[in-house]
Scaffold this active site. Structure first.
Site, mmCIF file in Angstrom:
data_model
loop_
_atom_site.group_PDB
_atom_site.id
_atom_site.type_symbol
_atom_site.label_atom_id
_atom_site.label_comp_id
_atom_site.label_asym_id
_atom_site.label_seq_id
_atom_site.Cartn_x
_atom_site.Cartn_y
_atom_site.Cartn_z
ATOM 1 N N ASP A 47 0.837 -1.147 -0.079
ATOM 2 C CA ASP A 47 0.200 0.013 0.124
ATOM 3 C C ASP A 47 0.688 1.255 -0.090
ATOM 4 O O ASP A 47 2.158 1.131 0.422
ATOM 5 C CB ASP A 47 -0.878 -0.044 1.112
ATOM 6 C CG ASP A 47 -2.030 -1.022 1.166
ATOM 7 O OD1 ASP A 47 -2.400 -1.505 0.221
ATOM 8 O OD2 ASP A 47 -2.445 -1.409 2.079
ATOM 9 N N TYR A 75 5.577 -9.305 8.069
ATOM 10 C CA TYR A 75 5.221 -7.994 8.374
ATOM 11 C C TYR A 75 5.283 -7.444 9.917
ATOM 12 O O TYR A 75 4.862 -8.351 10.683
ATOM 13 C CB TYR A 75 3.820 -7.639 7.609
ATOM 14 C CG TYR A 75 3.662 -8.048 6.279
ATOM 15 C CD1 TYR A 75 3.631 -6.816 5.351
ATOM 16 C CD2 TYR A 75 3.240 -9.249 5.673
ATOM 17 C CE1 TYR A 75 3.597 -7.215 3.909
ATOM 18 C CE2 TYR A 75 2.970 -9.556 4.490
ATOM 19 C CZ TYR A 75 3.227 -8.732 3.607
ATOM 20 O OH TYR A 75 3.038 -8.824 2.295
ATOM 21 N N ASP A 89 -7.315 1.177 7.276
ATOM 22 C CA ASP A 89 -6.105 1.750 7.693
ATOM 23 C C ASP A 89 -6.435 3.145 7.952
ATOM 24 O O ASP A 89 -7.371 3.557 8.244
ATOM 25 C CB ASP A 89 -5.084 1.607 6.658
ATOM 26 C CG ASP A 89 -5.424 2.147 5.200
ATOM 27 O OD1 ASP A 89 -6.349 3.194 5.537
ATOM 28 O OD2 ASP A 89 -4.922 2.024 4.386
ATOM 29 N N ARG A 181 -4.373 -5.483 6.694
ATOM 30 C CA ARG A 181 -5.681 -4.585 6.847
ATOM 31 C C ARG A 181 -6.759 -5.514 7.482
ATOM 32 O O ARG A 181 -7.502 -5.173 8.501
ATOM 33 C CB ARG A 181 -5.752 -3.786 5.957
ATOM 34 C CG ARG A 181 -4.880 -2.347 5.466
ATOM 35 C CD ARG A 181 -5.449 -1.510 4.542
ATOM 36 N NE ARG A 181 -5.321 -2.254 3.117
ATOM 37 C CZ ARG A 181 -6.166 -2.069 2.226
ATOM 38 N NH1 ARG A 181 -7.110 -1.573 2.348
ATOM 39 N NH2 ARG A 181 -6.037 -2.747 1.090
#
Length: 301
Positions: A47, A75, A89, A181
């Site tokens: 993103d 992540y 987000d 997310r």
């Protein structure tokens, strides 16, 4: 009028430590320009506000992109508890809030059902296609988007920090197609407090790690210079998940023409996927059968 220059034949991988505020495609375009490369692509979108590993393939390395895309990735991300947003987000609009704040033990317990082979519904603001259109476009147009759940393998999901009552930092290792997310959203729902991603960083992807990534500033500094090629990793870095086979000169010639070629094999079985090299250079990827590699991808180096 002269023909427009198409760029250089340059092959290899560049591990970019992507900064926040730029799209993955914009990074690829900048890398292609900096190297004056004919061809470039990336192995897994981040993103725009996310940071970390964005693996960019140049030239013939683009043929190895699927092996990085399919590899495990890790992540580190911070979840803002107590708020849900329409994008899952911090860039989105807050749509629900709660005063509930779970304990660390409650958070750890809620992570367990999100680990292993799970079914995940991607965010409404995502690139998933619905009837030929991107979900994010439909969502921006105000349409009620319904996305089907998809299988995802989550190898590990753990709590690594709790800065304050409103925030929790997690690390996740997962397979292809995972949405961080969605993990934040589902965790907040499971805890009854809502949640969305505040910060996200991809710390490694397959063989590539963020600490070894190149900054955009460095790429721009060396753009179109003789020194920039030194930043590249070899094409073979995209093939580390496959066994390597050595081939003979005759075998390499046959493989380069798309025909089965003789290879020297030891730790592969009939039907295994592997890659062949000759004199240190990748030649082809294919299926090993009875002393030969039957090519599916051939490298024109």
């Amino acid at each position: 009028m002269g023909r427009r220059k198409k760029g250089r034949d340059v092959h290899g991988w560049l591990v970019v430590d992507k900064p926040a505020g730029i799209s993955s495609n914009a990074v690829v375009n900048k890398v292609r320009w900096a190297f004056d490369a004919k061809k470039a692509g990336h192995a897994g979108t981040l993103d725009p506000e996310a940071t970390g590993v964005l693996a960019v393939a140049l030239g013939e390395a683009t043929k190895t992109v699927p092996y990085i895309t399919d590899a495990l990735k890790a992540y580190r991300f911070t979840v803002r508890l107590g708020q849900a947003t329409n994008t899952d987000d911090a860039e989105g609009e807050v749509i629900s809030e709660s005063e509930t704040r779970p304990s660390d033990d409650e958070i750890v317990a809620a992570l367990a059902p999100l680990t292993g082979d799970i079914m995940q519904v991607p965010p409404k603001f995502s690139a998933v296609k619905i009837d030929g259109q991107r979900a994010y476009k439909l969502a921006r147009d105000g349409e009620d988007v319904e996305i089907e759940a998809r299988p995802l393998f989550v190898e590990d999901l753990k709590l690594v920090d709790r800065p304050d009552a409103d925030h929790v930092t997690l690390e996740m290792t997962c397979g292809k197609g995972g949405y961080v997310r969605a993990i934040a959203r589902d965790l907040g729902e499971a805890l009854g407090c809502y949640g969305h991603v505040r910060e996200l960083r991809r710390i490694w992807s397959g063989p590539f790690v963020a600490e070894e990534g190149v900054s955009m500033a460095r790429i721009e500094e060396l753009a179109n210079s003789d020194e920039i090629d030194a930043l590249l990793l070899p094409l073979s870095e995209g093939l580390t998940s496959l066994p390597e086979l050595k081939c003979t000169h005759e075998g390499a010639t046959r493989l380069r023409h798309g025909n089965p070629g003789m290879v020297i094999a030891s730790d592969v079985d009939y039907g295994d996927e592997a890659w062949a090299s000759y004199d240190g250079e990748p030649v082809a990827v294919g299926i090993y059968k009875a002393g030969e590699l039957h090519p599916s991808r051939v490298f024109n180096l």
